[in-house]
Write a protein that holds these residues in place. Structure first.
Motif, short mmCIF file in Angstrom:
data_model
loop_
_atom_site.label_atom_id
_atom_site.label_comp_id
_atom_site.label_asym_id
_atom_site.label_seq_id
_atom_site.Cartn_x
_atom_site.Cartn_y
_atom_site.Cartn_z
N MET A 1 58.33 -10.49 31.64
CA MET A 1 57.10 -10.31 32.38
C MET A 1 57.82 -9.88 33.63
O MET A 1 58.18 -10.51 34.37
N LYS A 2 56.87 -8.76 34.46
CA LYS A 2 57.06 -8.28 35.61
C LYS A 2 56.72 -9.24 36.47
O LYS A 2 55.27 -9.83 36.28
N ASN A 3 57.01 -9.68 37.76
CA ASN A 3 56.51 -10.52 38.73
C ASN A 3 55.93 -9.57 39.87
O ASN A 3 56.79 -8.62 40.41
N PHE A 4 54.62 -9.85 40.34
CA PHE A 4 54.21 -9.06 41.42
C PHE A 4 52.82 -10.07 42.13
O PHE A 4 52.63 -10.86 41.34
N MET A 5 52.79 -9.67 43.23
CA MET A 5 51.92 -10.41 44.25
C MET A 5 51.39 -9.71 45.48
O MET A 5 52.11 -8.75 45.80
N LEU A 6 50.24 -9.97 45.59
CA LEU A 6 49.62 -9.31 46.74
C LEU A 6 49.53 -10.48 47.90
O LEU A 6 49.33 -11.60 47.57
N GLY A 7 49.63 -10.27 49.19
CA GLY A 7 49.56 -11.21 50.12
C GLY A 7 49.15 -10.73 51.71
O GLY A 7 49.03 -9.47 51.64
N LYS A 8 48.85 -11.52 52.57
CA LYS A 8 48.77 -11.26 53.95
C LYS A 8 49.69 -11.86 54.69
O LYS A 8 50.26 -13.05 54.57
N LYS B 1 45.78 -1.16 32.06
CA LYS B 1 45.85 0.07 31.69
C LYS B 1 46.88 0.30 30.72
O LYS B 1 47.84 -0.33 30.84
N THR B 2 46.64 0.87 29.42
CA THR B 2 47.36 0.89 28.56
C THR B 2 47.76 2.38 28.27
O THR B 2 47.19 3.24 28.62
N THR B 3 48.90 2.55 27.70
CA THR B 3 49.57 4.06 27.27
C THR B 3 48.50 4.69 26.39
O THR B 3 48.07 5.91 26.52
N GLU B 4 48.06 4.04 25.60
CA GLU B 4 46.89 4.50 24.60
C GLU B 4 45.62 5.25 25.27
O GLU B 4 45.22 6.40 25.06
N HIS B 5 45.28 4.32 26.10
CA HIS B 5 44.02 4.73 26.87
C HIS B 5 44.34 5.43 28.00
O HIS B 5 43.37 6.38 28.22
N ASP B 6 45.43 5.17 29.01
CA ASP B 6 45.28 5.73 30.25
C ASP B 6 46.79 6.50 30.32
O ASP B 6 47.02 7.19 31.51
N GLY B 7 47.54 6.68 29.45
CA GLY B 7 48.86 7.26 29.58
C GLY B 7 50.10 6.35 30.05
O GLY B 7 51.21 6.86 30.05
N TYR B 8 49.70 5.38 30.75
CA TYR B 8 50.78 4.37 31.01
C TYR B 8 50.29 3.14 31.20
O TYR B 8 49.05 2.76 31.21
N ASN B 9 51.45 2.13 31.27
CA ASN B 9 50.93 0.68 31.29
C ASN B 9 50.86 0.20 32.68
O ASN B 9 51.86 0.40 33.44
N ALA B 10 49.80 -0.50 33.22
CA ALA B 10 49.52 -0.95 34.63
C ALA B 10 48.56 -2.02 34.76
O ALA B 10 47.67 -2.23 33.49
N VAL B 11 48.62 -3.01 35.70
CA VAL B 11 47.71 -3.90 35.81
C VAL B 11 47.03 -3.89 37.14
O VAL B 11 47.68 -3.68 37.91
N LYS B 12 45.83 -3.98 37.31
CA LYS B 12 45.22 -3.64 38.48
C LYS B 12 44.81 -4.98 39.00
O LYS B 12 43.91 -5.68 38.10
N VAL B 13 45.01 -5.30 40.09
CA VAL B 13 44.81 -6.70 40.66
C VAL B 13 43.90 -6.71 41.98
O VAL B 13 44.16 -5.80 42.81
N ALA B 14 43.22 -7.69 42.24
CA ALA B 14 42.22 -7.67 43.30
C ALA B 14 42.56 -8.86 44.39
O ALA B 14 43.01 -9.90 43.50
N VAL C 1 53.51 -1.98 34.72
CA VAL C 1 54.15 -2.90 33.92
C VAL C 1 54.84 -2.37 32.59
O VAL C 1 54.35 -1.30 32.19
N GLU C 2 55.85 -3.05 32.12
CA GLU C 2 56.46 -2.51 30.63
C GLU C 2 55.52 -2.67 29.58
O GLU C 2 55.32 -2.02 28.93
N SER C 3 54.99 -3.74 29.46
CA SER C 3 53.84 -4.13 28.54
C SER C 3 52.76 -4.84 28.91
O SER C 3 52.98 -5.73 29.83
N THR C 4 51.61 -4.80 28.62
CA THR C 4 50.36 -5.42 29.06
C THR C 4 50.14 -6.53 28.23
O THR C 4 49.06 -7.20 28.53
#
Lengths: 116, 209
Positions: free
Chosen positions: B1-8, B39-52, B85-88
């Protein structure tokens, strides 16, 4: 409180004595030799303090074999075993850099006499 | 699983290692993040996670955004960013990701927006050498020659000239995570990160570790 300050707070050493500019100090430093650790003491006059919080450093000057030596020591380092104040100095400024230009007796700081 | 983070970015300080070595570190106020879209490949063409990330006043959010958050049953946030991400698997809308997604000792890439320098000359912007300041040289920080002569009779494309500097997206690779404070949502990263204090910082796994 500010996040940086609150993180620093947990790492700041509180076991050291109150240090003032002009004090003659004995700083006991931990020195590693191979696997063994021993205490090496370094004596000198506190001529400057710089920085604040976790990054504060002290500048301790002494004359060693006729050569002036100044060691800048981070105050919150674990390398400091302890600091002893041997005598307080009577000084009128915060940075005693003028001592660098003096030799012999003139390079001494007058001792502060404790008045009752 | 990919690690990601947003911060200040909160500021810089130092850290002492066991052997007494002082390490310069940047304090980043990181997370918690809310997953707002997967976001998934089937629906959006690529795998991604949108975070707030980040709290925002209700009155500062525009109507379309408010609608999107309301649909997902979430409170509006200040910043929204997407990570590929590689897989959602394991992500779903409404999930909360905390700073514990990162581990001490791991290498990360840090992305930020550099400090703005305004309209800068070539000395500051590209590190050009300055001319002699005295002996009547009359050439100090100027641009100097633009090109050659009648042949080729033009200025080459990409010639380094004065212009706006800073506020660029800058990535710093392979920074080490020194310490994580889960209770304070803070992470200490070795070295400097781009941007001013308070600037938005994106953290993800090191690409070239």
């Amino acid at each position: 409180m500010d996040l940086v300050k609150s993180i620093e707070q947990s790492m700041i050493r509180t076991d050291l004595p109150d240090l003032q500019i002009g004090d003659f100090l004995k700083v006991n430093l931990k020195v590693k030799e191979g696997n063994r650790e021993r205490i090496q003491s370094y004596e000198g006059t506190l001529i400057a303090r710089k920085g604040k919080g976790l990054t504060e450093t002290i500048n301790v000057r002494r004359i060693s074999y006729g050569v002036g030596v100044e060691r800048i020591i981070p105050l919150n380092s674990q390398k400091i075993d302890s600091i002893e104040v041997i005598r307080r100095g009577q000084v009128r400024r915060a940075k005693l850099y003028y001592l660098r230009d003096r030799v012999g007796k003139a390079a001494k700081v007058r001792e502060k006499l404790i008045t009752k | 699983m990919k690690n990601f983070m947003l911060g200040k970015k909160a500021g810089m300080t130092q850290l002492f290692l066991e052997d007494g070595q002082a390490i310069p570190v940047t304090v980043i106020e990181a997370g918690p993040l809310t997953v707002v879209q997967v976001k998934t490949t089937e629906h959006d063409g690529y795998n991604a996670v949108k975070v707030a990330f980040g709290d925002v006043k209700e009155s500062r959010v525009n109507k379309p955004d408010k609608g999107l958050y309301a649909k997902a049953d979430l409170t509006p946030k200040k910043f929204v960013r997407e990570f590929k991400v590689e897989s959602t698997d394991g992500y779903k809308v409404g999930d909360v990701i905390t700073v514990e997604a990162l581990k001490e000792g791991m290498l990360i890439d840090v992305i930020g927006t550099s400090k703005g320098k305004g309209y800068a000359g070539t000395v500051k912007r590209y590190g050009n050498t300055i001319g002699p300041l005295s002996h009547g040289s009359k050439y100090h920080r100027g641009l100097g020659a633009m090109a050659m002569h009648t042949d080729p009779g033009r200025v080459p494309k990409g010639k380094k000239m004065p212009g706006h500097m800073g506020t660029d997206r800058v990535t710093v690779q392979n920074l080490e995570v020194m310490k994580i404070y889960a209770d304070r949502n803070a992470v200490l990263v070795k070295g400097a990160v781009p941007g001013p204090k308070g600037g938005l910082i994106m953290i993800q796994d090191a690409k070239n570790a």
